[in-house]
Design a protein around this motif. Structure first.
Motif, PDB file in Angstrom:
ATOM      1  N   MET A 119       0.822  -1.207   0.000  1.00 23.50           N
ATOM      2  CA  MET A 119       0.000   0.000   0.000  1.00 23.50           C
ATOM      3  C   MET A 119       0.859   1.261   0.000  1.00 23.50           C
ATOM      4  O   MET A 119       0.464   2.294  -0.514  1.00 23.50           O
ATOM      5  CB  MET A 119      -0.935   0.005   1.216  1.00 23.50           C
ATOM      6  N   ALA A 120       2.040   1.174   0.610  1.00 22.91           N
ATOM      7  CA  ALA A 120       2.897   2.365   0.751  1.00 22.91           C
ATOM      8  C   ALA A 120       3.905   2.508  -0.380  1.00 22.91           C
ATOM      9  O   ALA A 120       4.626   3.509  -0.444  1.00 22.91           O
ATOM     10  CB  ALA A 120       3.631   2.298   2.087  1.00 22.91           C
ATOM     11  N   ALA A 121       3.937   1.531  -1.283  1.00 22.55           N
ATOM     12  CA  ALA A 121       5.036   1.456  -2.257  1.00 22.55           C
ATOM     13  C   ALA A 121       5.243   2.746  -3.048  1.00 22.55           C
ATOM     14  O   ALA A 121       6.376   3.152  -3.294  1.00 22.55           O
ATOM     15  CB  ALA A 121       4.817   0.279  -3.197  1.00 22.55           C
ATOM     16  N   GLY A 122       4.167   3.411  -3.455  1.00 26.51           N
ATOM     17  CA  GLY A 122       4.313   4.605  -4.284  1.00 26.51           C
ATOM     18  C   GLY A 122       4.620   5.880  -3.500  1.00 26.51           C
ATOM     19  O   GLY A 122       4.794   6.945  -4.089  1.00 26.51           O
ATOM     20  N   GLY A 123       4.657   5.800  -2.163  1.00 22.93           N
ATOM     21  CA  GLY A 123       4.842   6.989  -1.340  1.00 22.93           C
ATOM     22  C   GLY A 123       3.554   7.796  -1.249  1.00 22.93           C
ATOM     23  O   GLY A 123       2.503   7.356  -1.729  1.00 22.93           O
ATOM     24  N   GLY A 124       3.634   8.980  -0.643  1.00 26.07           N
ATOM     25  CA  GLY A 124       2.428   9.795  -0.465  1.00 26.07           C
ATOM     26  C   GLY A 124       1.474   9.184   0.544  1.00 26.07           C
ATOM     27  O   GLY A 124       0.265   9.234   0.372  1.00 26.07           O
ATOM     28  N   VAL A 125       2.050   8.575   1.582  1.00 27.35           N
ATOM     29  CA  VAL A 125       1.207   7.931   2.604  1.00 27.35           C
ATOM     30  C   VAL A 125       1.581   8.390   4.016  1.00 27.35           C
ATOM     31  O   VAL A 125       2.736   8.678   4.303  1.00 27.35           O
ATOM     32  CB  VAL A 125       1.313   6.381   2.563  1.00 27.35           C
ATOM     33  N   VAL A 126       0.573   8.442   4.849  1.00 21.76           N
ATOM     34  CA  VAL A 126       0.782   8.598   6.283  1.00 21.76           C
ATOM     35  C   VAL A 126       0.290   7.293   6.888  1.00 21.76           C
ATOM     36  O   VAL A 126      -0.905   7.008   6.861  1.00 21.76           O
ATOM     37  CB  VAL A 126      -0.019   9.783   6.858  1.00 21.76           C
ATOM     38  N   MET A 127       1.220   6.462   7.346  1.00 22.19           N
ATOM     39  CA  MET A 127       0.843   5.149   7.860  1.00 22.19           C
ATOM     40  C   MET A 127       1.008   5.133   9.375  1.00 22.19           C
ATOM     41  O   MET A 127       2.050   5.505   9.896  1.00 22.19           O
ATOM     42  CB  MET A 127       1.700   4.055   7.211  1.00 22.19           C
ATOM     43  N   GLU A 128      -0.056   4.703  10.040  1.00 21.13           N
ATOM     44  CA  GLU A 128      -0.108   4.769  11.493  1.00 21.13           C
ATOM     45  C   GLU A 128      -0.186   3.374  12.101  1.00 21.13           C
ATOM     46  O   GLU A 128      -0.887   2.511  11.577  1.00 21.13           O
ATOM     47  CB  GLU A 128      -1.377   5.566  11.833  1.00 21.13           C
ATOM     48  N   GLY A 129       0.580   3.115  13.190  1.00 22.53           N
ATOM     49  CA  GLY A 129       0.514   1.806  13.834  1.00 22.53           C
ATOM     50  C   GLY A 129       1.430   1.697  15.031  1.00 22.53           C
ATOM     51  O   GLY A 129       1.530   2.622  15.848  1.00 22.53           O
ATOM     52  N   ARG A 130       2.107   0.543  15.136  1.00 21.64           N
ATOM     53  CA  ARG A 130       3.015   0.296  16.265  1.00 21.64           C
ATOM     54  C   ARG A 130       4.450   0.059  15.794  1.00 21.64           C
ATOM     55  O   ARG A 130       5.401   0.326  16.502  1.00 21.64           O
ATOM     56  CB  ARG A 130       2.562  -0.956  17.056  1.00 21.64           C
ATOM     57  N   ASP A 131       4.586  -0.514  14.585  1.00 19.84           N
ATOM     58  CA  ASP A 131       5.890  -0.978  14.094  1.00 19.84           C
ATOM     59  C   ASP A 131       6.195  -0.423  12.709  1.00 19.84           C
ATOM     60  O   ASP A 131       6.960  -1.008  11.964  1.00 19.84           O
ATOM     61  CB  ASP A 131       5.872  -2.513  14.003  1.00 19.84           C
ATOM     62  N   ILE A 132       5.570   0.697  12.360  1.00 23.05           N
ATOM     63  CA  ILE A 132       5.731   1.208  10.991  1.00 23.05           C
ATOM     64  C   ILE A 132       7.157   1.730  10.795  1.00 23.05           C
ATOM     65  O   ILE A 132       7.835   1.350   9.834  1.00 23.05           O
ATOM     66  CB  ILE A 132       4.682   2.305  10.662  1.00 23.05           C
ATOM     67  N   GLY A 133       7.630   2.557  11.716  1.00 20.26           N
ATOM     68  CA  GLY A 133       8.978   3.099  11.580  1.00 20.26           C
ATOM     69  C   GLY A 133      10.074   2.061  11.783  1.00 20.26           C
ATOM     70  O   GLY A 133      11.140   2.140  11.178  1.00 20.26           O
ATOM     71  N   THR A 134       9.818   1.072  12.630  1.00 18.77           N
ATOM     72  CA  THR A 134      10.850   0.070  12.925  1.00 18.77           C
ATOM     73  C   THR A 134      10.897  -1.047  11.895  1.00 18.77           C
ATOM     74  O   THR A 134      11.972  -1.535  11.562  1.00 18.77           O
ATOM     75  CB  THR A 134      10.617  -0.585  14.305  1.00 18.77           C
ATOM     76  N   THR A 135       9.738  -1.484  11.383  1.00 16.52           N
ATOM     77  CA  THR A 135       9.669  -2.745  10.652  1.00 16.52           C
ATOM     78  C   THR A 135       8.997  -2.661   9.282  1.00 16.52           C
ATOM     79  O   THR A 135       9.517  -3.194   8.315  1.00 16.52           O
ATOM     80  CB  THR A 135       8.909  -3.790  11.507  1.00 16.52           C
ATOM     81  N   VAL A 136       7.847  -2.022   9.208  1.00 22.20           N
ATOM     82  CA  VAL A 136       7.089  -2.020   7.945  1.00 22.20           C
ATOM     83  C   VAL A 136       7.730  -1.081   6.931  1.00 22.20           C
ATOM     84  O   VAL A 136       7.955  -1.458   5.778  1.00 22.20           O
ATOM     85  CB  VAL A 136       5.603  -1.632   8.184  1.00 22.20           C
ATOM     86  N   LEU A 137       8.042   0.148   7.366  1.00 17.30           N
ATOM     87  CA  LEU A 137       8.649   1.134   6.462  1.00 17.30           C
ATOM     88  C   LEU A 137       9.927   1.692   7.079  1.00 17.30           C
ATOM     89  O   LEU A 137      10.014   2.888   7.395  1.00 17.30           O
ATOM     90  CB  LEU A 137       7.663   2.287   6.186  1.00 17.30           C
ATOM     91  N   PRO A 138      10.951   0.836   7.239  1.00 16.98           N
ATOM     92  CA  PRO A 138      12.206   1.347   7.835  1.00 16.98           C
ATOM     93  C   PRO A 138      12.810   2.471   6.988  1.00 16.98           C
ATOM     94  O   PRO A 138      13.582   3.277   7.496  1.00 16.98           O
ATOM     95  CB  PRO A 138      13.112   0.107   7.888  1.00 16.98           C
ATOM     96  N   ASP A 139      12.412   2.536   5.701  1.00 17.89           N
ATOM     97  CA  ASP A 139      12.936   3.571   4.804  1.00 17.89           C
ATOM     98  C   ASP A 139      12.071   4.831   4.784  1.00 17.89           C
ATOM     99  O   ASP A 139      12.299   5.720   3.958  1.00 17.89           O
ATOM    100  CB  ASP A 139      13.039   2.988   3.385  1.00 17.89           C
TER     101      ASP A 139
END
Ligand code: C5P
Length: 223
Positions: A119-139
């Motif tokens: 879902m985030a591949a193209g960028g332009g997203v605000v993704m909210e959760g618990r592990d987004i910065g650490t694991t899902v979208l480290p980049d």
């Protein structure tokens, strides 16, 4: 400008959803509520009467479940589970009590993470959760970890639940939330914690607009 990935993590009731939604609206980005996905899997497990400790069945369920996320005209997340809109049902106290058990299971996380990365591949997203910065979208170009005192977080959740028409006490909400945060922070896979490169914002006593302004002002310099 460039389409960024913005990760917003933190414990329950810190105001992440409200903040993430407004940041997305201001930037014209897509808001993605990953908690809704874990809640939907939990709801399906409850409907299928699966034991919340049965890792094999829960993993199989997560791998086969149909999940579609979208944002309606009011900016609220709608989630469609196997063709049925369950946006209301995933917010019940029963789902809230069971979701941390389901979200500890590695196979469940694996499938959710794959969907979230896509879902985030193209960028332009605000993704909210618990592990987004650490694991899902480290980049992710921007990472925030929102916290607030446990009392303030419980008061917010309590007000939200009353507004939705649920009958609960503040004490129940506080106890459930503390337990969920404990399980989320202690689990082996992708526990709740700030990414090393995340900016930590303590929202205690801050208005939503103040937090949104901090985040969007940083974006103008980056995109
Ligand atoms: O954000 P929300 O409170 O709706 O999340 C519900 C639960 O889903 C969390 O308590 C956590 O157990 C799980 N979750 C997760 N990883 C995410 C988002 C939510 O484990 N990225």
């Amino acid at each position: 400008g460039r389409l960024l990935k913005i990760a917003i993590d933190g414990p329950a009731g810190a105001g992440k959803s409200t903040v993430a939604k407004l940041v997305a609206e201001k930037l014209g980005y897509v808001y993605i509520d990953t908690g809704a996905m874990y809640r939907a899997v939990t709801l399906q497990a409850l409907m299928d009467k699966i034991d919340m400790r049965d890792e094999t069945s829960l993993t199989r369920l997560a791998e086969s479940v149909g999940l579609v996320l979208r944002v309606d005209e009011k900016g609220n997340t709608r989630i469609v589970l196997n063709g049925v809109d369950v946006s209301f049902q995933i917010r019940t106290p029963l789902v809230s009590r069971c979701v941390s058990q389901v979200s500890q299971i590695p196979g469940v996380r694996q499938r959710m993470m794959q969907l979230q990365k896509d879902m985030a591949a193209g960028g332009g997203v605000v993704m909210e959760g618990r592990d987004i910065g650490t694991t899902v979208l480290p980049d992710a170009e921007m990472k925030y970890f929102l916290t607030a005192s446990v009392e303030e977080r419980a008061r917010r959740r309590y007000a939200e639940l009353l507004q939705r028409g649920f009958t609960v006490t503040l004490e129940e909400v506080l106890a459930d939330m503390a337990e969920r945060d404990y399980i989320d922070a202690q689990r082996a896979v992708a526990p709740l914690k700030p990414a090393p490169d995340a900016e930590i914002i303590d929202c205690t006593g801050m208005t939503v607009d103040q937090v949104v302004d901090i985040i969007t002002s940083r974006v103008s310099g980056r995109s």
